[in-house]
Design an enzyme around this catalytic site. Structure first.
Site, mmCIF file in Angstrom:
data_model
loop_
_atom_site.group_PDB
_atom_site.id
_atom_site.type_symbol
_atom_site.label_atom_id
_atom_site.label_comp_id
_atom_site.label_asym_id
_atom_site.label_seq_id
_atom_site.Cartn_x
_atom_site.Cartn_y
_atom_site.Cartn_z
ATOM 1 N N GLY A 247 2.185 2.196 -17.832
ATOM 2 C CA GLY A 247 1.984 2.413 -19.260
ATOM 3 C C GLY A 247 2.378 3.818 -19.689
ATOM 4 N N ASP A 248 2.063 4.804 -18.856
ATOM 5 C CA ASP A 248 2.450 6.186 -19.151
ATOM 6 C C ASP A 248 3.971 6.327 -19.147
ATOM 7 O OD1 ASP A 248 -0.329 6.604 -18.905
ATOM 8 O OD2 ASP A 248 -0.100 6.986 -16.760
#
Length: 301
Positions: free
Chosen positions: A250-251
């Site tokens: 996600g990052d």
């Protein structure tokens, strides 16, 4: 310049232990150590993509020194506030024990240290990008993200928030440029199950009604969707590949989106870069490289 904030960074000690047994002496077959934390992950993927950023936050003790050394070794800029007491976290992740993790608490962040970070943020200028990612450690006010955006209001800084629950919802009145809930987190906000793209569009729109400009929703193996401030809705399935490690995916999506947006100002391109970077990290033992991201980008239609 892009600035990322990680309030409670860590060294992630990742060990492979075949046939792990509780109460017994277990021996590793592989070991690795990485700097950890959502904002730090964003900075490292940005660096891999050739985009400079500065990692902010708090470190303490010899572990904090090593976090900074490893980031600088990777070419990342750091401007962490060193706390006078305590020690930054070492998180242990057992690869062979059903994803078992042991996450430490980290040092106490004093009001004085927090104000010093705020003063650093006061120096951001028009056009800078600020990424606030992850949960906050015990001891900090639950309104800290909201407080930061309130303090920077009117400076025309692009803000990105990747958080959950009230930590996310409370910043919407400050019109963040981008928020990135996953579909489970989006559903939890409205107490619904998000299981198709139409629902993603509906509930992402509700977050826009509350103030968000662009809503990027990650959906794991189902891909991702983007509702832009112009009203355009993009969605793509995840590229084909074998899931190796979902930590940091996600990052990486946030980093890829920012890299694509700053390169082109085009939301479609930024979205494709985001899903490519997120997937590339998920398909690798480490965070995505530029070559891995661009290889997946070419496969997206």
């Amino acid at each position: 310049m892009i600035y990322t904030v990680t309030f409670n960074p860590s060294l992630d000690y990742i060990v492979e232990v075949p046939s792990f047994q509780m109460g017994m002496t277990n021996r590793t077959t592989s070991e690795s150590i990485f700097p950890g934390g959502k904002g730090i992950n964003v900075s490292m993927v940005l660096q891999n993509l050739g985009v400079e950023s500065t990692a902010l936050g708090f470190t303490a003790g010899f572990v904090g020194d090593e976090i900074c050394r490893l980031l600088q070794e990777k070419g990342c800029h750091t401007a962490f506030k060193t706390l006078p007491e305590g020690c930054s976290r070492i998180n242990v992740k057992l690869k062979s024990a059903d994803g078992t993790e042991i996450n430490a608490r980290g040092p106490v962040i004093t009001e004085e240290a927090l104000e010093q970070l705020m003063q650093k943020l006061d120096m951001l200028e028009k056009g800078d990008v600020l990424v606030l990612a992850g949960s906050i450690p015990t001891g900090l006010p639950a309104t800290i993200y909201q407080d930061i955006l309130h303090r920077l209001a009117g400076k025309e800084i692009l803000t990105v928030v990747d958080a959950t629950g009230n930590l996310l919802c409370n910043v919407l009145e400050h019109h963040p440029f981008l928020i990135k809930p996953n579909h489970h987190e989006l559903g939890e906000i409205f107490d619904v199950t998000i299981d198709d793209m139409e629902k993603v569009k509906i509930y992402a729109g509700k977050l826009q009604e509350q103030g968000a400009r662009n809503v990027l929703v990650s959906m794991g193996g189902k891909g991702a969707a983007l509702l832009t401030e112009k009203g355009d809705f993009y969605h793509l399935p995840a590229p084909e590949g074998k899931l190796v490690n979902s930590v940091g995916a996600g990052d990486s999506m946030v980093a890829g989106f920012l890299a694509g947006w700053l390169e082109s100002g085009d939301y479609a391109h930024a979205f494709k870069m985001g899903i490519s970077a997120g997937s590339a990290s998920a398909f690798s033992e480490n965070l995505a490289t530029k070559e891995e991201v661009l290889a997946l980008y070419k496969k997206l239609k």
